[in-house]
Design a protein around this motif. Structure first.
Motif, PDB file in Angstrom:
ATOM      1  N   LEU A 112      40.260  38.178  42.580  1.00 56.03           N
ATOM      2  CA  LEU A 112      39.845  39.013  41.395  1.00 56.03           C
ATOM      3  C   LEU A 112      40.776  39.544  40.283  1.00 56.03           C
ATOM      4  O   LEU A 112      42.346  39.823  40.452  1.00 56.03           O
ATOM      5  N   SER A 113      40.381  39.158  39.312  1.00 49.89           N
ATOM      6  CA  SER A 113      40.826  39.783  37.941  1.00 49.89           C
ATOM      7  C   SER A 113      41.914  40.404  38.025  1.00 49.89           C
ATOM      8  O   SER A 113      42.984  40.633  37.154  1.00 49.89           O
ATOM      9  N   ARG A 114      40.818  41.333  37.919  1.00 48.10           N
ATOM     10  CA  ARG A 114      41.686  43.085  38.269  1.00 48.10           C
ATOM     11  C   ARG A 114      41.197  43.852  39.366  1.00 48.10           C
ATOM     12  O   ARG A 114      39.978  42.639  40.485  1.00 48.10           O
ATOM     13  N   ARG A 115      41.588  44.632  39.818  1.00 47.60           N
ATOM     14  CA  ARG A 115      41.260  46.062  40.925  1.00 47.60           C
ATOM     15  C   ARG A 115      39.707  46.041  40.893  1.00 47.60           C
ATOM     16  O   ARG A 115      38.969  47.047  39.523  1.00 47.60           O
ATOM     17  N   TRP A 116      38.929  45.975  41.577  1.00 46.71           N
ATOM     18  CA  TRP A 116      37.390  46.162  41.412  1.00 46.71           C
ATOM     19  C   TRP A 116      37.721  47.522  42.910  1.00 46.71           C
ATOM     20  O   TRP A 116      38.178  47.916  43.489  1.00 46.71           O
TER      21      TRP A 116
END
Length: 318
Positions: free
Chosen positions: A8-12
Motif C-alpha cells: 500500500l503506497s499510503r496509509r488506508w
C-alpha cells in the motif's frame, strides 16, 4: 502456501488494512510519506500487487522491463491518469480502480466550494481569524444568491448529476456540456459547445475526465467566454484548468471567483492563486469522508480477492 505480497503506497483506513492483513502479506507505508518513482518501480519488482493512490506516478519505466513481479495494480481512487495503462496492457498487468463510491462525497465538496465562493465565505473566515472584522455592516462582503442562477456542468456523469440534484434544491437551473445529450434532461439544457455553456452560466462546475484530450480545456480563451460575475469550480481533475490563466482571470476581473479542490501539480498549487482573496482552495477533500475512503479500500480489496482467486476483477480498467 505463502500469501501474496501487497504494497500500500499510503496509509488506508484501519478497517481496510485489517481486512487485507487477513489474506495477504501487506506492507504499509508507515510514515505515510509519498513514495518516489524509484521506490514505486522497485515495488513493482518486489510485490505481487501494488496499490497506489492518485498521487503516485506509475509510468512505463516502472511497469515494463526486466524483473517486474506485480501482476495487478489496485488503484485507490477512481482517476487513473497517473498510471500508464498502455504500458500495463503491453506488460499483461491488470489495473483496477474504485468507481461509484465517491459520488456523494465529491458532490458535497462541489457544493461546499459553490457556497463558499458565491457567498465569499473564505474571505470572511480569513478576515475574522486575522482580527480584521470590524462588525456587521450592510455592504460587507456581499456575495450572490443561487436561486434563479444557471449552473453549467462540464461533463455529465454520476458526480455531475449528483451536484445537479443538490443545486436544484437551491433553486438553480441546470445546463450541461457533454459528448452527447441525455434523453432524461430537459430540452435546451444541453450545449454542444463548451464556449456556449460558459457564456450562459453563472457557476461552472468541472466534472470531465483527465488526460490529453481535456488538458487545459479551461484556458485563457475559455475563461473570457464566462460572465464577469461567474464562478468556476473544479472537483474533477487539476489538469482541466490552466492555473496560470485562471490566476490572471481572477486578478483582472475576467471572472468573479473560483473554488478548487484539485490542482495540476498536487500538492503544489500555482503561486499566482495562493494569495488571491477570490479563490477557495481545498486540499483535495472530494472523497474525504471515512465512509467513502473505507468503501474505496474495500473495493480495492474485492478486486484483489477476485484476481488472486483466478477471477476477473469487477473494476478492471486495463
Amino acid at each position: 502456501m505463502n500469501k501474496p505480497r501487497i504494497l500500500l503506497s499510503r496509509r488506508w483506513p484501519e478497517s481496510v488494512e485489517q481486512r487485507l492483513a487477513q489474506s495477504y502479506d501487506v506492507t504499509l507505508n508507515e510514515n505515510d510519506v509519498p513514495l518516489g518513482p524509484d521506490a514505486l518501480a522497485a515495488a513493482m519488482r518486489e510485490y505481487d500487487a501494488v496499490c497506489p493512490t492518485v498521487t503516485d506516478r506509475l509510468g512505463a519505466s516502472a511497469i515494463e522491463g526486466a524483473g517486474v513481479r506485480a501482476r495487478i495494480i489496485g488503484n485507490f481512487g477512481a482517476g487513473i491518469e497517473h498510471v500508464d495503462l498502455d504500458a500495463a496492457r503491453r506488460a499483461g498487468i491488470i489495473v483496477t480502480n474504485t468507481p461509484d463510491v465517491l459520488t456523494d462525497a465529491t458532490a458535497d465538496i462541489a457544493m461546499t466550494l459553490l457556497l463558499m465562493a458565491t457567498r465569499r465565505a473564505g474571505e470572511g473566515e480569513r478576515e475574522l481569524r486575522a482580527g480584521e472584522w470590524t462588525g456587521w455592516r450592510p455592504t460587507h462582503l456581499l456575495g450572490s444568491s443561487l436561486s434563479g442562477k444557471v449552473l453549467g456542468l462540464v461533463g455529465f456523469g454520476r458526480i455531475a448529476r449528483a451536484v445537479a440534484d443538490r443545486a436544484k434544491a437551491f433553486g438553480m437551473t441546470i445546463a450541461y456540456y457533454s459528448r452527447t445529450p441525455k434523453p432524461d434532461m430537459p430540452e435546451g439544457s444541453y450545449h454542444a459547445s463548451l464556449a456556449d455553456l460558459l457564456a450562459i452560466s453563472d457557476v461552472v462546475s468541472l466534472h470531465a475526465p483527465g488526460g490529453a484530450e481535456t488538458l487545459h480545456m479551461i484556458d485563457a480563451a475559455m475563461l473570457k467566454c464566462m460572465k464577469p460575475n461567474a464562478v468556476l469550480l473544479n472537483t474533477g481533475r487539476g489538469t482541466l484548468v490552466d492555473e496560470a490563466a485562471l490566476a490572471d482571470a481572477l486578478r483582472d476581473g475576467t471572472i468573479a471567483a473560483a473554488g478548487l479542490d484539485v490542482f495540476e501539480s498536487e500538492p503544489k498549487v500555482h503561486p499566482g492563486l495562493v494569495n488571491l482573496p477570490n479563490v477557495v482552495l481545498l486540499p483535495h477533500l472530494g472523497s474525504a469522508t471515512l465512509e467513502t475512503r473505507e468503501a474505496m479500500g474495500m473495493k480495492v480489496t474485492d478486486n484483489l480477492d477476485r484476481f488472486f482467486a483466478g477471477q476477473e476483477p469487477l473494476d478492471r480498467v486495463a
